[in-house]
Design an enzyme around this catalytic site. Sequence first.
Site, PDB file in Angstrom:
ATOM      1  N   ASP A   1      -1.596  18.102   0.965  1.00  0.00           N
ATOM      2  CA  ASP A   1      -2.895  18.400   0.395  1.00  0.00           C
ATOM      3  C   ASP A   1      -2.716  18.603  -1.113  1.00  0.00           C
ATOM      4  OD1 ASP A   1      -5.653  19.283   0.333  1.00  0.00           O
ATOM      5  OD2 ASP A   1      -4.876  21.322   0.175  1.00  0.00           O
TER       6      ASP A   1
ATOM      7  N   ASP B   1      -5.449  20.459  -3.709  1.00  0.00           N
ATOM      8  CA  ASP B   1      -5.946  21.764  -4.175  1.00  0.00           C
ATOM      9  C   ASP B   1      -5.452  22.884  -3.264  1.00  0.00           C
ATOM     10  OD1 ASP B   1      -7.971  20.940  -6.341  1.00  0.00           O
ATOM     11  OD2 ASP B   1      -8.603  19.726  -4.641  1.00  0.00           O
TER      12      ASP B   1
ATOM     13  N   ASP C   1      -2.836  24.178   2.877  1.00  0.00           N
ATOM     14  CA  ASP C   1      -3.115  25.611   2.775  1.00  0.00           C
ATOM     15  C   ASP C   1      -4.310  26.037   3.612  1.00  0.00           C
ATOM     16  OD1 ASP C   1      -4.749  24.067   0.873  1.00  0.00           O
ATOM     17  OD2 ASP C   1      -5.569  26.012   0.319  1.00  0.00           O
TER      18      ASP C   1
END
Length: 228
Positions: free
Chosen positions: A10, A12, A173
């Site tokens: 990922d 961001d 995240d």
Amino acid sequence: MTPMRLIALDLDGTLIDSAPDLSDAINKMLAGLGMRQHPQAAIEQWVGNGVVMLIKRALTGQMEPAADPENLAGALALFADLYEAHVYERSIIYPGVMDGLEQLKEKGFKLACITNKIKRFTQPLMVKTGMTEYFDFIACGDSFARMKPDPLPLLKTAEHFDIEPAKAVMVGDSINDMRAGRSAGFKTASVSYGYAGKYSIEDLNADYQIQTIVELVDLFYSECAGRS
């Protein structure tokens, strides 16, 4: 254990702490519309479901807006111009990311970035951070018909490399990263930082938990080294 060949990450909250620049653009947008601004801590919780949902949340102050705000289209256009012009000013690369990417690349893993951020913002951000050279494939929020948590971007990424999902891992995240990974048949790895919102790292229920991207080398290289 099946050796990993593809590491999908990922963007961001995993590679880059982009909340400062996102927050600045959101609040400049709101100011331009004559609306109340939000603290960065609140905006961080709204990141991860693509730009349209981010703007809906900013306009309504709600995590799950019931309806589209009337000024959504104008707000989107204003935000896009503001964010594109300042995509990497206060944002920072998380510790261990560049070393981790370099080591993974050196060890022969295929690297992909799978993000819900649209290409208009992803491309300049990757260039400015110097990350572009490490990735063999970049899937953005507008690359396919659906985005995470749908497994489609992950399955298309694995297909691009002709690598079966069981030999891939999704690193992120958020709950969207983990859900997409599980649905696609990838292994999952959650970072201990980022924008998980209301979810704890235990809630993400990943196959692996890591503190930095560098740890992926030790986790997967011994398996990878023995592959044919």
